[in-house]
Design an enzyme around this catalytic site. Sequence first.
Site, short mmCIF file in Angstrom:
data_model
loop_
_atom_site.label_atom_id
_atom_site.label_comp_id
_atom_site.label_asym_id
_atom_site.label_seq_id
_atom_site.Cartn_x
_atom_site.Cartn_y
_atom_site.Cartn_z
N ASN A 15 25.45 40.78 50.17
CA ASN A 15 25.26 42.14 49.67
C ASN A 15 25.62 43.18 50.71
O ASN A 15 25.76 42.87 51.89
CB ASN A 15 23.79 42.31 49.29
N CYS A 16 25.68 44.43 50.26
CA CYS A 16 25.97 45.57 51.13
C CYS A 16 25.05 45.56 52.35
O CYS A 16 23.86 45.34 52.20
CB CYS A 16 25.77 46.86 50.36
N PRO A 17 25.50 45.77 53.56
CA PRO A 17 26.89 46.09 53.94
C PRO A 17 27.69 44.87 54.41
O PRO A 17 28.73 45.03 55.02
CB PRO A 17 26.66 47.03 55.13
N MET A 18 27.19 43.65 54.14
CA MET A 18 27.77 42.45 54.75
C MET A 18 29.24 42.17 54.41
O MET A 18 29.99 41.78 55.31
CB MET A 18 26.89 41.24 54.43
N ASP A 65 29.86 41.10 45.19
CA ASP A 65 29.17 42.39 45.20
C ASP A 65 30.01 43.43 44.45
O ASP A 65 31.13 43.75 44.85
CB ASP A 65 28.95 42.81 46.67
#
Lengths: 192, 84
Positions: free
Chosen positions: B16-19, B43
């Site tokens: 998920n954000c920011p990965m 995502d």
Amino acid sequence: MTVSDVTGKEKTVDLEVIQGRLAALEQRLESLEEGQPEDKVALIIFSGDLDRVLAGFIIATGAVAVGQEVSMFFTFWGLNALKKKTVLSGKNLLERMMAVMSPNDSRSLPVSKMNYFGVGAKMLRSMMKNKNVSSLEEMIEMAREMGVKMLACEMSRDVLGISDEELIDGLEPAGVAAFLGESMTSRTNLFI
Amino acid sequence: MTDISFDETLDARGLNCPMPVVKARKKMAELEAGKVLRILSTDRGSIKDFQGWAKIGKNVELLGQETETEDGVELFIHFMQKAN
């Protein structure tokens, strides 16, 4: 010097005047370029709420990822996000009281809404884990790995009685001018 | 399927954000200029994220994006090139 315009009419042009204007223009351009913000993001983390601090670290890591230089200035309650433990020895009475009432480390930060004595924060952490979102501690580690500059406000650290050994390593002690130096050359500034 | 050729693939599925962007950044740093990285993500936000990166990033170019459905799960594929 004389030059002829499109109609063939001759005009007298003073080369010195043109050169003077050009020099003035170059100087103005230079000073304009100096004032241009750089590809930098400056964040002030004032809050010690888990949700807010998380937002700060998501922006910080995201910004580095897209090529920005990031500095985070932690002040007041925000310093709690950088705590790794609480040490009571060496503190005076008020500082001890403050330490006892504050979160022990980043893992015990409360949430800004629906905290219910920490149950809310635990719930949020477990919901984030279920959705495979990095934890705050992972984010902090990632931010450091990626080169996010972390500045700890020296004045509020001193006022709150937080000692260096209670904070994670690799922080730079700093004051308002240090932060302003970062912020005034940054494209984006956020107070969290 | 588009016919964009790529040199490396980053599997950011499930992240998920920011990965997705953070991992892609790390991978891009290892690549030579001109090489193309294909990023797989689940995502939804990654579509706009990679567009945003391409917009502000100085040494990257977004060559294309596509959406596929894999076992009922939407897969977002991004092709990013490291510019010179």
